[in-house]
Design a protein around this motif. Structure first.
Motif, PDB file in Angstrom:
ATOM      1  N   THR A  76       0.842  -1.204   0.000  1.00 43.99           N
ATOM      2  CA  THR A  76       0.000   0.000   0.000  1.00 43.99           C
ATOM      3  C   THR A  76       0.876   1.253   0.000  1.00 43.99           C
ATOM      4  O   THR A  76       0.650   2.187  -0.780  1.00 43.99           O
ATOM      5  N   TYR A  79       2.467   1.783  -3.443  1.00 46.53           N
ATOM      6  CA  TYR A  79       1.520   2.289  -4.444  1.00 46.53           C
ATOM      7  C   TYR A  79       1.169   3.746  -4.172  1.00 46.53           C
ATOM      8  O   TYR A  79       1.219   4.599  -5.070  1.00 46.53           O
ATOM      9  N   ILE A  80       0.855   4.025  -2.890  1.00 43.17           N
ATOM     10  CA  ILE A  80       0.490   5.400  -2.516  1.00 43.17           C
ATOM     11  C   ILE A  80       1.704   6.315  -2.718  1.00 43.17           C
ATOM     12  O   ILE A  80       1.559   7.486  -3.111  1.00 43.17           O
ATOM     13  N   LEU A  83       1.771   7.418  -6.224  1.00 44.15           N
ATOM     14  CA  LEU A  83       0.753   8.459  -6.450  1.00 44.15           C
ATOM     15  C   LEU A  83       1.214   9.796  -5.882  1.00 44.15           C
ATOM     16  O   LEU A  83       1.025  10.849  -6.498  1.00 44.15           O
ATOM     17  N   ASN A  88      -0.349  13.656  -6.010  1.00 44.48           N
ATOM     18  CA  ASN A  88      -1.700  13.397  -5.482  1.00 44.48           C
ATOM     19  C   ASN A  88      -1.784  13.808  -4.003  1.00 44.48           C
ATOM     20  O   ASN A  88      -1.075  13.265  -3.156  1.00 44.48           O
ATOM     21  N   TYR A  90      -4.194  13.443  -1.753  1.00 50.05           N
ATOM     22  CA  TYR A  90      -4.735  12.446  -0.810  1.00 50.05           C
ATOM     23  C   TYR A  90      -3.686  11.387  -0.485  1.00 50.05           C
ATOM     24  O   TYR A  90      -3.624  10.882   0.635  1.00 50.05           O
ATOM     25  N   ALA A  91      -2.840  11.094  -1.473  1.00 55.38           N
ATOM     26  CA  ALA A  91      -1.742  10.153  -1.240  1.00 55.38           C
ATOM     27  C   ALA A  91      -0.721  10.770  -0.283  1.00 55.38           C
ATOM     28  O   ALA A  91      -0.233  10.108   0.634  1.00 55.38           O
ATOM     29  N   TYR A  94      -2.068  10.643   3.199  1.00 59.07           N
ATOM     30  CA  TYR A  94      -1.975   9.284   3.755  1.00 59.07           C
ATOM     31  C   TYR A  94      -0.554   9.025   4.264  1.00 59.07           C
ATOM     32  O   TYR A  94      -0.365   8.526   5.377  1.00 59.07           O
TER      33      TYR A  94
END
Lengths: 196, 173
Positions: A76, A79-80, A83, A88, A90-91, A94
């Motif tokens: 995860t 991948y994030i 991004l 990104n 929101y990434a 996170y």
């Protein structure tokens, strides 16, 4: 106890039978009595433990969060991370909250240059709350509640959830301090303003 | 009395009992049976009471927890968010959907927003609201299975850790 009795010949059979049955019944009653007395302490313990267990399970159900394996969390983050590299928001948010130290530092520095309500809330509120540095108790922190109210006015979902959580938290405690009472008053007056 | 009985019990083997001795034995046995029954009843009553007390504390604790949550009046927030959602505020729609205060109107607005917004939370709450409305209202026309799969993939591309974790968990099973 084994029943061994002998009777004089003049004792009627009926009385002999009654003697035997009374003896047996007495032994049975004594046995049941002993078993119950022995099981009393475990029974009380079982009641107490079941209360503790149910309270624990209730608490766990209320705060349930699925547990993921380290492998899944790494995938995860990877991948994030990709991004986040492409910008990104929101990434980045996170990673700033849940990424490793390196990802976190990088995300935090990039978030400083972004101006959206989510990022501003993160920088103003969440960063303070999750900081490793000791901060004042949130329940009595006037600055914290003022920030929450300012974001709640804009309709920011997370700010309203945090306000509700703060109010619930204060109401849960048995001894509400004078500072917490002021916080409650502040929240209440904000809610009254919304109603009018 | 117990001594008498044990004396009688030990004398069973050696001495033969006459009518009066037998009757006195029977009466002492019956007295003992009565005593034991009272003790059994007391034990059972104690066990039932302790179970009921435990049950009372469990219910009391659960009620306290619920009432503490209910103590917080959220109606003011619902009013604010409803007004903001009608003006197109995304965050207000998200809050209404998450808190169970959204209806079909909000769902339709979220559905439209999905097309333009880059916030993955919009897709997350729209799918969750769709599930709630499907249960509440049989006439609700929400997403079909194929749409949900496409939307979840799109949310992942927008940065939804929720659906990414869900997908990875599914792949690793």
């Amino acid at each position: 106890m084994i029943y061994k009795s002998e009777f004089e010949p003049e004792v009627p059979k009926e009385i002999q039978q009654k003697h035997k049955s009374s003896f047996t019944k007495m032994n049975e009653a004594k046995f049941i009595n002993k078993v119950l007395l022995i099981s009393l302490i475990p029974w009380v313990w079982m009641c107490f433990l079941s209360f503790v267990l149910i309270s624990y399970l209730d608490n766990k159900t209320d705060n349930f969060e699925p547990e993921y394996s380290a492998d899944i969390l790494d995938q995860t983050s990877d991948y994030i991370g990709k991004l986040a590299n492409s910008g990104n928001v929101y990434a980045l948010l996170y990673l700033a909250e849940k990424g490793n130290t390196q990802q976190r530092d990088k995300a935090l520095s990039e978030l400083k240059n972004i101006n959206t309500i989510e990022v501003n809330y993160f920088n103003d509120v969440i960063l303070d709350r999750t900081s490793d540095l000791p901060i004042n108790d949130l329940k009595g922190n006037h600055q914290y509640v003022t920030k929450l109210i300012s974001y709640a006015k804009l309709g920011y979902a997370r700010a309203i959830d945090d306000l509700i959580a703060l109010e619930t938290d204060i109401l849960k405690s048995n001894n509400i301090s004078s500072s917490e009472k002021l916080i409650l008053k502040k929240i209440q007056s904000f809610k009254n303003d919304l109603k009018n | 009395m117990n001594n008498e009985i044990s004396q009688n019990e030990t004398s069973f083997v050696s001495e033969k009992l006459n009518v009066s001795a037998t009757e006195s034995d029977i009466s002492s046995y019956e007295k003992n049976i009565k005593k034991s029954r009272i003790k059994i009843l007391a034990c059972l009553i104690f066990m039932v009471i302790s179970a009921l007390v435990t049950l009372y504390f469990i219910v009391e604790q659960r009620t306290t927890n619920l009432s503490q949550i209910e103590k917080v009046d959220v109606s003011a927030y619902v009013n604010l968010q409803t007004a903001l959602a009608m003006q197109g505020n995304q965050q207000a729609m998200i809050w209404l959907a998450k808190s169970g205060n959204a209806d079909n109107v909000i769902f339709d607005k979220l559905r439209l927003l999905i097309e333009t917004s880059t916030n993955p939370e919009i897709i997350e709450v729209a799918i969750s609201l769709d599930d709630q409305l499907k249960v509440k209202d049989e006439t609700h026309k929400g997403f079909n299975e194929a749409e949900i799969v496409v939307l979840k993939q799109r949310a992942i591309e927008q940065g939804s850790s929720k659906y990414l974790l869900e997908k990875l968990m599914g792949e690793n099973k």
